[in-house]
Scaffold this motif. Structure first.
Motif, mmCIF file in Angstrom:
data_model
loop_
_atom_site.group_PDB
_atom_site.id
_atom_site.type_symbol
_atom_site.label_atom_id
_atom_site.label_comp_id
_atom_site.label_asym_id
_atom_site.label_seq_id
_atom_site.Cartn_x
_atom_site.Cartn_y
_atom_site.Cartn_z
ATOM 1 N N LEU A 35 -61.716 41.131 -11.810
ATOM 2 C CA LEU A 35 -60.325 40.861 -12.147
ATOM 3 C C LEU A 35 -59.776 41.932 -13.092
ATOM 4 O O LEU A 35 -58.626 42.379 -12.940
ATOM 5 C CB LEU A 35 -60.191 39.479 -12.784
ATOM 6 N N LEU A 36 -60.585 42.361 -14.044
ATOM 7 C CA LEU A 36 -60.147 43.418 -14.953
ATOM 8 C C LEU A 36 -59.872 44.704 -14.190
ATOM 9 O O LEU A 36 -58.923 45.425 -14.496
ATOM 10 C CB LEU A 36 -61.211 43.653 -16.031
ATOM 11 N N ARG A 37 -60.701 44.991 -13.203
ATOM 12 C CA ARG A 37 -60.492 46.212 -12.420
ATOM 13 C C ARG A 37 -59.199 46.125 -11.615
ATOM 14 O O ARG A 37 -58.431 47.086 -11.532
ATOM 15 C CB ARG A 37 -61.678 46.413 -11.477
ATOM 16 N N VAL A 38 -58.938 44.953 -11.050
ATOM 17 C CA VAL A 38 -57.726 44.776 -10.248
ATOM 18 C C VAL A 38 -56.480 44.874 -11.125
ATOM 19 O O VAL A 38 -55.536 45.621 -10.821
ATOM 20 C CB VAL A 38 -57.770 43.417 -9.518
ATOM 21 N N VAL A 39 -56.481 44.115 -12.215
ATOM 22 C CA VAL A 39 -55.304 44.102 -13.089
ATOM 23 C C VAL A 39 -55.099 45.463 -13.740
ATOM 24 O O VAL A 39 -53.973 45.963 -13.834
ATOM 25 C CB VAL A 39 -55.449 43.004 -14.161
ATOM 26 N N GLY A 40 -56.178 46.068 -14.193
ATOM 27 C CA GLY A 40 -56.052 47.377 -14.828
ATOM 28 C C GLY A 40 -55.522 48.432 -13.890
ATOM 29 O O GLY A 40 -54.716 49.282 -14.284
ATOM 30 N N GLY A 41 -55.947 48.371 -12.623
ATOM 31 C CA GLY A 41 -55.448 49.345 -11.661
ATOM 32 C C GLY A 41 -53.965 49.204 -11.395
ATOM 33 O O GLY A 41 -53.259 50.192 -11.207
ATOM 34 N N VAL A 42 -53.471 47.978 -11.383
ATOM 35 C CA VAL A 42 -52.039 47.750 -11.157
ATOM 36 C C VAL A 42 -51.236 48.054 -12.417
ATOM 37 O O VAL A 42 -50.196 48.710 -12.373
ATOM 38 C CB VAL A 42 -51.789 46.300 -10.702
ATOM 39 N N ALA A 43 -51.725 47.585 -13.572
ATOM 40 C CA ALA A 43 -50.972 47.733 -14.819
ATOM 41 C C ALA A 43 -50.862 49.178 -15.259
ATOM 42 O O ALA A 43 -49.952 49.539 -16.011
ATOM 43 C CB ALA A 43 -51.644 46.916 -15.924
ATOM 44 N N ALA A 44 -51.769 50.020 -14.793
ATOM 45 C CA ALA A 44 -51.715 51.434 -15.177
ATOM 46 C C ALA A 44 -50.449 52.104 -14.674
ATOM 47 O O ALA A 44 -49.992 53.094 -15.253
ATOM 48 C CB ALA A 44 -52.947 52.160 -14.640
ATOM 49 N N TYR A 45 -49.858 51.557 -13.624
ATOM 50 C CA TYR A 45 -48.655 52.149 -13.044
ATOM 51 C C TYR A 45 -47.413 51.296 -13.279
ATOM 52 O O TYR A 45 -46.378 51.528 -12.680
ATOM 53 C CB TYR A 45 -48.852 52.355 -11.537
ATOM 54 N N GLN A 46 -47.542 50.299 -14.146
ATOM 55 C CA GLN A 46 -46.423 49.399 -14.394
ATOM 56 C C GLN A 46 -46.057 49.412 -15.870
ATOM 57 O O GLN A 46 -46.874 49.074 -16.723
ATOM 58 C CB GLN A 46 -46.781 47.960 -13.969
ATOM 59 N N SER A 47 -44.821 49.802 -16.174
ATOM 60 C CA SER A 47 -44.353 49.787 -17.559
ATOM 61 C C SER A 47 -44.062 48.378 -18.041
ATOM 62 O O SER A 47 -43.984 48.128 -19.241
ATOM 63 C CB SER A 47 -43.086 50.646 -17.695
ATOM 64 N N THR A 48 -43.877 47.425 -17.108
ATOM 65 C CA THR A 48 -43.577 46.046 -17.499
ATOM 66 C C THR A 48 -44.702 45.459 -18.329
ATOM 67 O O THR A 48 -44.480 44.702 -19.268
ATOM 68 C CB THR A 48 -43.357 45.181 -16.246
ATOM 69 N N TRP A 49 -45.937 45.784 -17.977
ATOM 70 C CA TRP A 49 -47.081 45.237 -18.714
ATOM 71 C C TRP A 49 -47.041 45.685 -20.161
ATOM 72 O O TRP A 49 -47.347 44.931 -21.081
ATOM 73 C CB TRP A 49 -48.366 45.687 -18.041
ATOM 74 N N LYS A 50 -46.654 46.927 -20.407
ATOM 75 C CA LYS A 50 -46.641 47.455 -21.762
ATOM 76 C C LYS A 50 -45.589 46.760 -22.618
ATOM 77 O O LYS A 50 -45.717 46.700 -23.835
ATOM 78 C CB LYS A 50 -46.383 48.972 -21.726
#
Length: 337
Positions: A124-139
């Motif tokens: 799950l960390l790998r999945v979320v981290g891969g998506v969040a790396a390209y999303q400014s919304t997470w930050k």
């Protein structure tokens, strides 16, 4: 004869100097009156008249400009809000899609003997981290946490702020209460949860067989998502609403919000949107989030648009009055001296 002459009153004979002095006094009085009239006219023409004209222009033009500016501000703000909501929904959808196509995570969800809390967390960390790396919304912190529940109640999670036991218990109760709710195009409000939160709920399925394997739950901080602080500070008593496709309120701010929402339109035409307009003493702007069953409504009260106008007009009027009084006083002092 002499007695009658002596008994007659004596006639007062005016001297030529007295006549001249009296005429001079009368002339001075006339000159004073004429000077005061000229001074009053001068004050009216040079100070009082322009001040009144400026006040008239101020009251006839500035309120309209303030109203136009307020409409521009709220239109800009609502476009920013809808873009933020759309980005957050895109983030949640990307996480859900990548979680379902991840072979390792899917295997963990199907194997009931596997301890999901540890073995599935890395996936799950790998999945979320891969998506969040390209999303400014997470930050920006709109997404508080991501929880993945299996059918047997086992779960794993990812939270950028850390997860506490209270949050885990809340997510477990949400999983049990919202078992029938699932959608990738809207958010849900759940009872007995914090007021400023909404939830992305989606059934986790085997991508090949569409067999339900569990539930994916994401907690969204709506207060951070909408970020209405700047708008409410600029226009006090602003009402703000985030609603789902059926018109159910997900997040609301403002004392008159519920009454205003009831006045806008019925739920059958809710997704059609409404043009900007006036609802009583509120300027209403509504916009649907692109391709999502979500809608944002903003109501700006009319008095708050003009607060700065009235405050500025009172200051301007006070300055004009002070200028007139000081000018008259200065003229009177100069005249007497």
């Amino acid at each position: 004869g002499k007695s009658s002459l002596y008994n007659e009153p004596k006639r007062k004979v005016r001297r030529p100097e007295a006549v001249k002095e009296m005429a001079h006094r009368r002339g001075n009085v006339r000159r004073k009156r004429s000077l005061m009239v000229r001074m009053f006219l001068l004050v009216c023409v040079t100070i009082l008249g322009p001040s009144l004209l400026m006040l008239l222009v101020f009251y006839r033009t500035i309120p309209a400009r303030m109203e136009s500016q307020a409409k521009g501000n709220v239109n800009f703000y609502i476009s920013q809000v809808t873009a933020s909501v759309a980005n957050t929904m895109e983030l949640a959808q990307d996480i859900a899609y990548n979680a379902m196509i991840d072979d390792s995570l899917c295997a963990s969800m199907q194997d009931l003997d596997m301890y999901l809390a540890l073995q599935g967390r890395d996936d799950l960390l790998r999945v979320v981290g891969g998506v969040a790396a390209y999303q400014s919304t997470w930050k920006r912190g709109a997404v508080n946490s991501v929880y993945l529940f299996r059918r047997d109640g086992a779960f794993t999670f990812y939270s950028p702020r850390g997860s506490y036991e209270q949050e885990q218990r809340r997510m477990q109760s949400i999983y049990e209460a919202a078992n029938e709710q699932s959608s990738a195009e809207t958010l849900f409000s759940i009872e007995n949860t914090p007021e400023n939160t909404a939830y992305f709920l989606l059934d986790y399925k085997n991508i090949d067989t569409l067999e339900p394997l569990g539930k994916l739950i994401m907690e969204i901080d709506v207060d951070t998502l909408l970020n209405a602080g700047d708008l409410t500070e600029l226009y006090p008593n602003t009402c703000l609403a985030l609603s789902d496709g059926e018109g159910k309120l997900l997040y609301g701010e403002g004392e008159d919000l519920q009454e205003l929402l009831e006045q806008t339109e019925d739920n059958s035409s809710y997704l059609q949107g409404t043009a900007p307009g006036w609802q009583g003493r509120f300027y209403h702007v509504s916009q649907r989030v692109d391709d999502e069953e979500l809608r944002v409504d903003i109501f700006i009260p009319l008095p708050s648009m003009y607060d700065l106008v009235w405050e500025g007009s009172w200051i301007f009027s006070a300055l004009c009055i002070a200028i007139v009084l000081l000018t008259v006083l200065a003229a009177a002092v100069a005249y007497h001296r």
